[in-house]
Design a protein around this motif. Structure first.
Motif, PDB file in Angstrom:
ATOM      1  N   LEU A   4     -55.852  15.369   8.647  1.00  0.00           N
ATOM      2  CA  LEU A   4     -57.136  15.142   8.348  1.00  0.00           C
ATOM      3  C   LEU A   4     -57.715  14.588   9.565  1.00  0.00           C
ATOM      4  CD1 LEU A   4     -59.243  14.234   6.146  1.00  0.00           C
ATOM      5  CD2 LEU A   4     -58.036  12.010   6.184  1.00  0.00           C
ATOM      6  N   ILE A   5     -59.089  15.386   9.910  1.00  0.00           N
ATOM      7  CA  ILE A   5     -59.882  15.002  11.093  1.00  0.00           C
ATOM      8  C   ILE A   5     -61.039  14.437  10.394  1.00  0.00           C
ATOM      9  CG2 ILE A   5     -60.844  16.088  13.091  1.00  0.00           C
ATOM     10  CD1 ILE A   5     -58.596  18.205  13.217  1.00  0.00           C
ATOM     11  N   VAL A   6     -61.429  13.328  10.964  1.00  0.00           N
ATOM     12  CA  VAL A   6     -62.689  12.699  10.754  1.00  0.00           C
ATOM     13  C   VAL A   6     -63.505  12.557  11.856  1.00  0.00           C
ATOM     14  CG1 VAL A   6     -63.604  10.351   9.993  1.00  0.00           C
ATOM     15  CG2 VAL A   6     -61.115  11.307   9.169  1.00  0.00           C
ATOM     16  N   LEU A   7     -64.820  13.021  11.511  1.00  0.00           N
ATOM     17  CA  LEU A   7     -65.656  13.091  12.639  1.00  0.00           C
ATOM     18  C   LEU A   7     -66.740  11.860  12.335  1.00  0.00           C
ATOM     19  CD1 LEU A   7     -66.538  16.741  12.905  1.00  0.00           C
ATOM     20  CD2 LEU A   7     -65.090  15.582  14.376  1.00  0.00           C
ATOM     21  N   THR A   8     -66.834  11.031  13.417  1.00  0.00           N
ATOM     22  CA  THR A   8     -67.734   9.918  13.127  1.00  0.00           C
ATOM     23  C   THR A   8     -68.824   9.828  14.301  1.00  0.00           C
ATOM     24  OG1 THR A   8     -67.784   7.492  12.808  1.00  0.00           O
ATOM     25  CG2 THR A   8     -66.233   8.335  14.636  1.00  0.00           C
ATOM     26  N   GLY A   9     -69.730   9.111  14.165  1.00  0.00           N
ATOM     27  CA  GLY A   9     -70.788   9.036  15.208  1.00  0.00           C
ATOM     28  C   GLY A   9     -72.159   8.528  14.394  1.00  0.00           C
ATOM     29  N   PHE A  10     -73.235   8.297  15.301  1.00  0.00           N
ATOM     30  CA  PHE A  10     -74.526   8.108  14.629  1.00  0.00           C
ATOM     31  C   PHE A  10     -75.293   9.184  14.133  1.00  0.00           C
ATOM     32  CE2 PHE A  10     -78.763   6.477  14.992  1.00  0.00           C
ATOM     33  CZ  PHE A  10     -78.630   5.183  14.413  1.00  0.00           C
ATOM     34  N   ARG A  11     -76.171   9.024  13.441  1.00  0.00           N
ATOM     35  CA  ARG A  11     -77.083  10.000  12.892  1.00  0.00           C
ATOM     36  C   ARG A  11     -77.328  11.198  13.933  1.00  0.00           C
ATOM     37  NH1 ARG A  11     -81.499   6.376   9.833  1.00  0.00           N
ATOM     38  NH2 ARG A  11     -80.347   5.678   8.080  1.00  0.00           N
ATOM     39  N   ALA A  12     -77.405  12.188  13.539  1.00  0.00           N
ATOM     40  CA  ALA A  12     -77.855  13.315  14.387  1.00  0.00           C
ATOM     41  C   ALA A  12     -76.985  13.782  15.538  1.00  0.00           C
ATOM     42  CB  ALA A  12     -79.145  13.315  15.032  1.00  0.00           C
ATOM     43  N   THR A  13     -75.804  13.215  15.570  1.00  0.00           N
ATOM     44  CA  THR A  13     -74.721  13.733  16.459  1.00  0.00           C
ATOM     45  C   THR A  13     -74.060  15.024  16.297  1.00  0.00           C
ATOM     46  OG1 THR A  13     -73.031  12.435  15.495  1.00  0.00           O
ATOM     47  CG2 THR A  13     -74.352  11.199  17.115  1.00  0.00           C
ATOM     48  N   VAL A  99     -62.531  11.381  15.410  1.00  0.00           N
ATOM     49  CA  VAL A  99     -63.416  11.962  16.562  1.00  0.00           C
ATOM     50  C   VAL A  99     -64.655  11.328  16.608  1.00  0.00           C
ATOM     51  CG1 VAL A  99     -64.034  13.864  17.824  1.00  0.00           C
ATOM     52  CG2 VAL A  99     -61.870  14.102  16.672  1.00  0.00           C
ATOM     53  N   TRP A 100     -65.016  10.681  17.588  1.00  0.00           N
ATOM     54  CA  TRP A 100     -66.341   9.903  17.699  1.00  0.00           C
ATOM     55  C   TRP A 100     -66.989  10.983  18.560  1.00  0.00           C
ATOM     56  CZ3 TRP A 100     -67.563   5.470  21.493  1.00  0.00           C
ATOM     57  CH2 TRP A 100     -69.234   5.318  21.530  1.00  0.00           C
ATOM     58  N   LEU A 101     -68.191  11.530  17.944  1.00  0.00           N
ATOM     59  CA  LEU A 101     -69.045  12.432  18.735  1.00  0.00           C
ATOM     60  C   LEU A 101     -70.253  11.561  19.184  1.00  0.00           C
ATOM     61  CD1 LEU A 101     -69.532  15.583  16.264  1.00  0.00           C
ATOM     62  CD2 LEU A 101     -67.945  15.146  18.287  1.00  0.00           C
ATOM     63  N   ARG A 102     -70.063  11.158  20.457  1.00  0.00           N
ATOM     64  CA  ARG A 102     -71.004  10.308  21.105  1.00  0.00           C
ATOM     65  C   ARG A 102     -72.199  10.680  21.315  1.00  0.00           C
ATOM     66  NH1 ARG A 102     -68.395   7.122  25.715  1.00  0.00           N
ATOM     67  NH2 ARG A 102     -68.346   9.034  26.540  1.00  0.00           N
ATOM     68  N   THR A 103     -73.572  10.446  21.316  1.00  0.00           N
ATOM     69  CA  THR A 103     -74.634  10.883  22.250  1.00  0.00           C
ATOM     70  C   THR A 103     -75.199   9.297  22.586  1.00  0.00           C
ATOM     71  OG1 THR A 103     -76.163  10.671  20.046  1.00  0.00           O
ATOM     72  CG2 THR A 103     -75.305  12.638  20.490  1.00  0.00           C
ATOM     73  N   ASP A 104     -76.240   9.595  23.698  1.00  0.00           N
ATOM     74  CA  ASP A 104     -76.803   8.479  24.141  1.00  0.00           C
ATOM     75  C   ASP A 104     -78.156   8.413  23.382  1.00  0.00           C
ATOM     76  OD1 ASP A 104     -78.807  10.016  25.177  1.00  0.00           O
ATOM     77  OD2 ASP A 104     -78.070   9.929  27.151  1.00  0.00           O
ATOM     78  N   LEU A 105     -78.948   7.295  23.552  1.00  0.00           N
ATOM     79  CA  LEU A 105     -79.982   6.896  22.698  1.00  0.00           C
ATOM     80  C   LEU A 105     -81.065   7.925  22.925  1.00  0.00           C
ATOM     81  CD1 LEU A 105     -81.762   5.000  20.980  1.00  0.00           C
ATOM     82  CD2 LEU A 105     -82.419   3.751  23.010  1.00  0.00           C
ATOM     83  N   ALA A 106     -81.363   8.425  24.203  1.00  0.00           N
ATOM     84  CA  ALA A 106     -82.380   9.230  24.384  1.00  0.00           C
ATOM     85  C   ALA A 106     -82.072  10.617  23.724  1.00  0.00           C
ATOM     86  CB  ALA A 106     -82.428   9.901  25.880  1.00  0.00           C
ATOM     87  N   ALA A 107     -80.712  11.248  23.754  1.00  0.00           N
ATOM     88  CA  ALA A 107     -80.583  12.488  22.974  1.00  0.00           C
ATOM     89  C   ALA A 107     -80.548  12.273  21.600  1.00  0.00           C
ATOM     90  CB  ALA A 107     -79.059  12.867  23.463  1.00  0.00           C
ATOM     91  N   THR A 108     -80.158  11.061  21.085  1.00  0.00           N
ATOM     92  CA  THR A 108     -80.103  10.738  19.483  1.00  0.00           C
ATOM     93  C   THR A 108     -81.774  10.751  19.147  1.00  0.00           C
ATOM     94  OG1 THR A 108     -78.297   9.435  19.509  1.00  0.00           O
ATOM     95  CG2 THR A 108     -79.453   9.068  17.925  1.00  0.00           C
ATOM     96  N   LEU A 109     -82.526  10.067  19.856  1.00  0.00           N
ATOM     97  CA  LEU A 109     -83.962   9.952  19.674  1.00  0.00           C
ATOM     98  C   LEU A 109     -84.691  11.663  19.475  1.00  0.00           C
ATOM     99  CD1 LEU A 109     -85.060   6.826  21.224  1.00  0.00           C
ATOM    100  CD2 LEU A 109     -84.740   7.068  18.652  1.00  0.00           C
TER     101      LEU A 109
END
Length: 175
Positions: A4-13, A99-109
């Protein structure tokens, strides 16, 4: 290898796009928790939140995470707030690679601005925030420590396409 692979992270990642590519690469099923909840409830998340409130939505999300913890050969893309369900999250982690798909604030916005479906799919969480940019910044600051602690692998998404990210995760998780 975990089954099982779980992808997590903020909206729009990119959790959904990456998850679909990764599942195809692995020959596994793909499940997006937001899409599953939308199907089960018969309406969009925004509509569900308007009708029932965030508390009701979070409870449905919590129950779904609990239900999915035992699944095998699945890539699971979770909603950005799923990490808030700490008990269920720990249960998931026992049998999964997270797995955390990380983006910074500028990329997320920037991604949220470009997504024409943002308003319908991603309702405001805190109406008292001056605007959705302020809300996003506050939520990222609140959730990033949870993503960090609740993940086995952190992938920076900056400048990478979904296919590249899926291949990177594939190569790391099959070893």
């Amino acid at each position: 290898m975990a089954q099982l692979i779980v992808l997590t992270g903020f909206r729009a990642t990119g959790k959904t796009a990456v998850g679909r590519h990764l599942a195809r690469r692995l020959g596994w099923d793909f499940l997006d928790t937001d899409a599953e909840l939308t199907a089960r409830m018969g309406c969009s998340i925004a509509e569900l939140v308007r009708q029932q409130g965030w508390e009701f939505f979070r409870e449905q999300e919590r129950r779904l995470l609990h239900e999915l913890a035992g699944r095998r050969n699945v890539v699971l893309a979770t909603g950005g707030g799923a990490i808030l369900h700490q008990r269920e999250w720990e249960h998931l982690r026992r049998s999964a690679v997270v797995v955390w798909l990380r983006t910074d604030l500028a990329a997320t916005l920037a991604r949220l601005r470009q997504d024409e479906h943002t308003a319908g799919q991603r309702p405001r969480l805190h109406e008292e925030a001056a605007d959705w940019e302020e809300e996003t910044a506050a939520l990222l600051a609140e959730r990033e420590p949870l993503y960090q602690v609740g993940s086995d692998l952190v992938i920076d998404t900056a400048g990478k396409r979904a296919e590249e990210l899926a291949e990177l995760i594939f190569n790391i998780t099959i070893l």
